[in-house]
Design a protein around this motif. Sequence first.
Motif, mmCIF file in Angstrom:
data_model
loop_
_atom_site.group_PDB
_atom_site.id
_atom_site.type_symbol
_atom_site.label_atom_id
_atom_site.label_comp_id
_atom_site.label_asym_id
_atom_site.label_seq_id
_atom_site.Cartn_x
_atom_site.Cartn_y
_atom_site.Cartn_z
ATOM 1 N N TRP A 23 18.157 46.530 20.485
ATOM 2 C CA TRP A 23 18.634 45.243 20.192
ATOM 3 C C TRP A 23 18.090 44.657 19.101
ATOM 4 O O TRP A 23 16.844 44.517 18.995
ATOM 5 C CB TRP A 23 18.281 44.223 21.591
ATOM 6 C CG TRP A 23 18.889 44.703 22.678
ATOM 7 C CD1 TRP A 23 19.896 43.968 23.331
ATOM 8 C CD2 TRP A 23 18.738 45.783 23.972
ATOM 9 N NE1 TRP A 23 20.498 44.534 24.498
ATOM 10 C CE2 TRP A 23 19.605 45.500 25.004
ATOM 11 C CE3 TRP A 23 17.571 46.671 24.055
ATOM 12 C CZ2 TRP A 23 19.671 46.443 25.996
ATOM 13 C CZ3 TRP A 23 17.650 47.530 25.069
ATOM 14 C CH2 TRP A 23 18.775 47.436 26.168
ATOM 15 N N HIS A 172 31.449 43.300 21.196
ATOM 16 C CA HIS A 172 30.970 44.762 21.529
ATOM 17 C C HIS A 172 32.000 45.657 20.814
ATOM 18 O O HIS A 172 31.241 46.693 20.264
ATOM 19 C CB HIS A 172 30.627 44.999 22.805
ATOM 20 C CG HIS A 172 29.982 46.216 23.177
ATOM 21 N ND1 HIS A 172 28.882 46.474 22.547
ATOM 22 C CD2 HIS A 172 30.388 47.094 23.950
ATOM 23 C CE1 HIS A 172 28.425 47.659 23.051
ATOM 24 N NE2 HIS A 172 29.274 48.039 23.772
ATOM 25 N N ASP A 193 30.305 45.476 28.740
ATOM 26 C CA ASP A 193 29.143 45.436 27.830
ATOM 27 C C ASP A 193 28.951 44.193 26.935
ATOM 28 O O ASP A 193 28.481 44.290 25.869
ATOM 29 C CB ASP A 193 29.005 46.777 27.047
ATOM 30 C CG ASP A 193 28.625 48.068 27.728
ATOM 31 O OD1 ASP A 193 28.409 47.965 29.038
ATOM 32 O OD2 ASP A 193 28.716 48.993 27.128
ATOM 33 N N HIS A 196 24.098 43.548 27.626
ATOM 34 C CA HIS A 196 23.627 45.211 28.145
ATOM 35 C C HIS A 196 22.272 45.133 28.970
ATOM 36 O O HIS A 196 22.051 46.005 29.786
ATOM 37 C CB HIS A 196 23.156 46.040 26.794
ATOM 38 C CG HIS A 196 24.441 46.456 26.200
ATOM 39 N ND1 HIS A 196 25.224 45.619 25.490
ATOM 40 C CD2 HIS A 196 24.987 47.609 26.377
ATOM 41 C CE1 HIS A 196 26.289 46.663 24.926
ATOM 42 N NE2 HIS A 196 26.074 47.794 25.608
ATOM 43 N N GLN A 200 19.201 39.331 27.867
ATOM 44 C CA GLN A 200 20.303 38.807 27.018
ATOM 45 C C GLN A 200 20.973 37.669 27.813
ATOM 46 O O GLN A 200 21.758 36.979 27.088
ATOM 47 C CB GLN A 200 21.233 39.758 26.635
ATOM 48 C CG GLN A 200 21.042 40.681 25.616
ATOM 49 C CD GLN A 200 21.914 41.705 25.081
ATOM 50 O OE1 GLN A 200 22.608 42.415 25.930
ATOM 51 N NE2 GLN A 200 22.478 41.423 23.862
ATOM 52 N N PHE A 208 23.234 44.098 20.024
ATOM 53 C CA PHE A 208 23.084 45.387 20.519
ATOM 54 C C PHE A 208 23.597 46.375 19.356
ATOM 55 O O PHE A 208 24.449 46.040 18.802
ATOM 56 C CB PHE A 208 23.814 45.691 21.638
ATOM 57 C CG PHE A 208 23.430 46.882 22.416
ATOM 58 C CD1 PHE A 208 21.965 47.007 22.964
ATOM 59 C CD2 PHE A 208 24.262 48.131 22.449
ATOM 60 C CE1 PHE A 208 21.815 48.204 23.686
ATOM 61 C CE2 PHE A 208 24.013 49.273 23.258
ATOM 62 C CZ PHE A 208 22.749 49.405 23.580
ATOM 63 N N ASP A 211 27.166 47.105 19.069
ATOM 64 C CA ASP A 211 28.176 46.052 18.780
ATOM 65 C C ASP A 211 28.996 46.158 17.359
ATOM 66 O O ASP A 211 28.379 46.352 16.450
ATOM 67 C CB ASP A 211 27.479 44.578 18.715
ATOM 68 C CG ASP A 211 26.949 43.996 19.932
ATOM 69 O OD1 ASP A 211 27.213 44.428 21.019
ATOM 70 O OD2 ASP A 211 26.096 43.346 20.028
#
Length: 261
Positions: A23, A172, A193, A196, A200, A208, A211
């Motif tokens: 992340w 994503h 997604d 995740h 978040q 992420f 993404d």
Amino acid sequence: MRVGDISIEAAFDGTAVLLPDMWVGSDWTEHQHLLDADGRMVVPVGAFVVRTGDRLVLLDAGVGDVHDEMFDGGELMTSLRQLGVGAADIDTIVVSHLHTDHMGWLEQEGRPTFTNATVHIGAADWDHFVVQAQGGRKRAARLQAIEERVELIDRDGVTIAPGLTTRLTPGHTPGHLSTVISSGDERMIVLGDSLHCPAQLTETEWEFVYDVDPALARTTRAALVREAEQPGTSLLPCHFPGMQSARLVPASAGPPSWVLA
Ligand SMILES: [Zn+2]
């Protein structure tokens, strides 16, 4: 899980190992409880079985019989059998996006696994991962093997089955698709997604690493979380603990807190 008259059951395929630095921009100080003793996050992968009217719907399709550094899968067919579901019983599939842990069981050795199912996929994902083969030629070929069963979705509000409609949630991946389940005055947004991990829900700006368009993913995620603050609305991401849904509970001050419900 239930939304009015509609039942939703999790079918586990296995696990994925995620690392905190996946992340971008994350600070885990407030979220240590989500990590294990080794500082990793082990999350479920799988699919959801939805029974609505006389229809049997599968949302996502697991990772498949894959065992590598990130994924340990292979259980989906057993999990479905335990729910009394055979592959041929499923009439409808919605694949949130074409990352490997959501399309794993769509085909086996070049043949469709779910022989009676129409497979709904976001049109922009088909273009990105199959036409342009951005995820590699092998993945594109696997998807081409089921092409005759595929119906592409390019807009919001398409009714997939009674109480199930589509919602484009790009970022994503370009054609990322959520499914809104509605019955009575209840609603569940099945998120794929778009999120995740539970952190978040409050840290929507965390990106992420996978993404495809991080800025768009952030905007989409923030809008979905705001929508989940509405009464009667819950969220069902694919990789939350126990594959459970989450409901946001407004706190008297600060950002809304969340509970698994
Ligand atoms: Zn995933």
